[in-house]
Write an enzyme that holds these catalytic residues in place. Structure first.
Site, PDB file in Angstrom:
ATOM      1  N   ASP A 162       0.827  -1.206   0.000  1.00  0.00           N
ATOM      2  CA  ASP A 162       0.000   0.000   0.000  1.00  0.00           C
ATOM      3  C   ASP A 162       0.861   1.256   0.000  1.00  0.00           C
ATOM      4  OD1 ASP A 162      -2.386  -1.317  -0.113  1.00  0.00           O
ATOM      5  OD2 ASP A 162      -2.894  -1.068   2.006  1.00  0.00           O
ATOM      6  N   LYS A 166       0.525   3.062  -3.489  1.00  0.00           N
ATOM      7  CA  LYS A 166      -0.596   3.988  -3.373  1.00  0.00           C
ATOM      8  C   LYS A 166      -0.293   5.219  -2.512  1.00  0.00           C
ATOM      9  CE  LYS A 166      -3.582  -0.059  -3.708  1.00  0.00           C
ATOM     10  NZ  LYS A 166      -4.604  -0.906  -3.068  1.00  0.00           N
ATOM     11  N   GLU A 271      -9.948  -0.494   3.444  1.00  0.00           N
ATOM     12  CA  GLU A 271      -9.450   0.648   2.686  1.00  0.00           C
ATOM     13  C   GLU A 271      -8.123   0.289   2.027  1.00  0.00           C
ATOM     14  OE1 GLU A 271     -10.847   3.373   1.873  1.00  0.00           O
ATOM     15  OE2 GLU A 271     -12.548   3.503   3.242  1.00  0.00           O
ATOM     16  N   CYS A 272      -7.842   0.944   0.894  1.00  0.00           N
ATOM     17  CA  CYS A 272      -6.643   0.620   0.133  1.00  0.00           C
ATOM     18  C   CYS A 272      -5.398   1.318   0.652  1.00  0.00           C
ATOM     19  CB  CYS A 272      -6.844   1.003  -1.334  1.00  0.00           C
ATOM     20  SG  CYS A 272      -7.017   2.770  -1.616  1.00  0.00           S
ATOM     21  N   GLY A 273      -5.550   2.221   1.599  1.00  0.00           N
ATOM     22  CA  GLY A 273      -4.380   2.916   2.129  1.00  0.00           C
ATOM     23  C   GLY A 273      -4.462   4.414   1.972  1.00  0.00           C
TER      24      GLY A 273
END
Length: 299
Positions: A162, A166, A271-273
């Protein structure tokens, strides 16, 4: 798999840092992100704005935000909500004799579905929007990423993945573009950590304002808008996907499951980060560096 898509990219890396919170609610020159535009909102002001905006149609929220917030961008992975926002902004621009478009920020993790990259080209052709693409630092494709960080980092260390794929690219995007405020595609009906979000939020760690213009809409409302206005969307939607991220962590949603149930299925993660606290990753990297006997990045 998507090395040939043509968009503006930026790949210069930056060191992770842990910024302190601003308890007063201000974003100001005293923040460690003082290289960003200063947008000062007290908590009382933020509460007042959210109360006024809560009942407005997303189009009216967007009209207000375009006037009120400087250095406004839209960050999107081209999900349905983000696509609706792009379409609404294009309609708002059409109302003006001097349209001021909102540029898009796309974090290309290198692991998006090919359908997502194909959709980006359709969006560019339809709306003519300018897309700023930020990839993991110092790499341009999956082979280079895995040579640098190892194969399947998303499985062996999801936190580290992550960060590199991201969080750091997002941090770099905000810095290089001098972002003051961003439009997101988050909605309360998506559940998880998003159930209590407001229209306007202060990200005091990153020194920006986050705006969720469709916060009150359901998935059905978003889909109805897409159909009614013939908005281009990801072909994966017709195959059972309701929320699309990286191919390695996205599966179709089952009957009766939440909209984002197909993301990180089986993992304790929602959550993706990029919407988590930045300090979470700074602390994690600090601990990892200590374990490996490396120098801890300066805060």
């Amino acid at each position: 798999m998507a090395d040939d898509h043509q968009m503006e990219t930026s790949s210069q890396g930056s060191s992770p840092s842990d910024t302190g919170s601003v308890d007063s609610g201000f974003v100001s020159g005293n923040s460690s992100t003082n290289n960003l535009p200063s947008i000062s909102l007290t908590q009382a002001h933020l509460k007042h704005l959210n109360k006024q905006l809560e009942s407005l149609h997303p189009m009216d929220i967007l009209r207000f935000c375009k006037i009120f917030f400087p250095n406004l961008y839209q960050t999107t992975a081209f999900g349905l909500t983000g696509l609706v926002t792009v379409d609404m902004l294009s309609k708002i621009d059409a109302e003006s004799s001097n349209p001021q478009g909102v540029d898009l920020i796309f974090l290309d993790t290198l692991y998006h579905f090919q359908e997502t990259y194909d959709l980006i080209e359709k969006v560019k052709a339809r709306y003519g929007v300018h897309i700023h693409v930020f990839k993991p630092a110092d790499v341009d494709n999956v082979a280079q990423f895995e040579e640098l960080y190892g194969e399947k980092l998303y499985d062996t260390s999801s936190e580290l993945y992550d960060w590199f794929a991201k969080v750091e690219p997002q941090q770099r995007a905000y810095h290089e573009l001098k972002v003051g405020a961003v439009l997101t595609g988050r909605r309360r009906s998506q559940g998880g950590q998003r159930g209590e979000i407001s229209v306007i939020e202060l990200d005091d760690e990153r020194g920006i304002i986050k705006i969720n213009p469709l916060v009150n809409w359901s998935f059905s409302q978003v889909k109805e808008y897409v159909t009614e206005h013939n908005v281009p969307y990801n072909d994966l939607l017709d195959r059972g996907y309701k929320s699309v991220g990286d191919w390695h962590s996205t599966v179709p949603v089952g009957e009766g499951e939440d909209e984002r149930a197909g993301r990180w299925k089986g993992q304790d993660k929602t959550e993706c980060g990029i919407h988590n606290k930045q300090s979470r990753y700074a602390q994690w990297l600090e601990n990892a560096a200590r374990q490996q006997g490396q120098q801890v990045p300066a805060a």
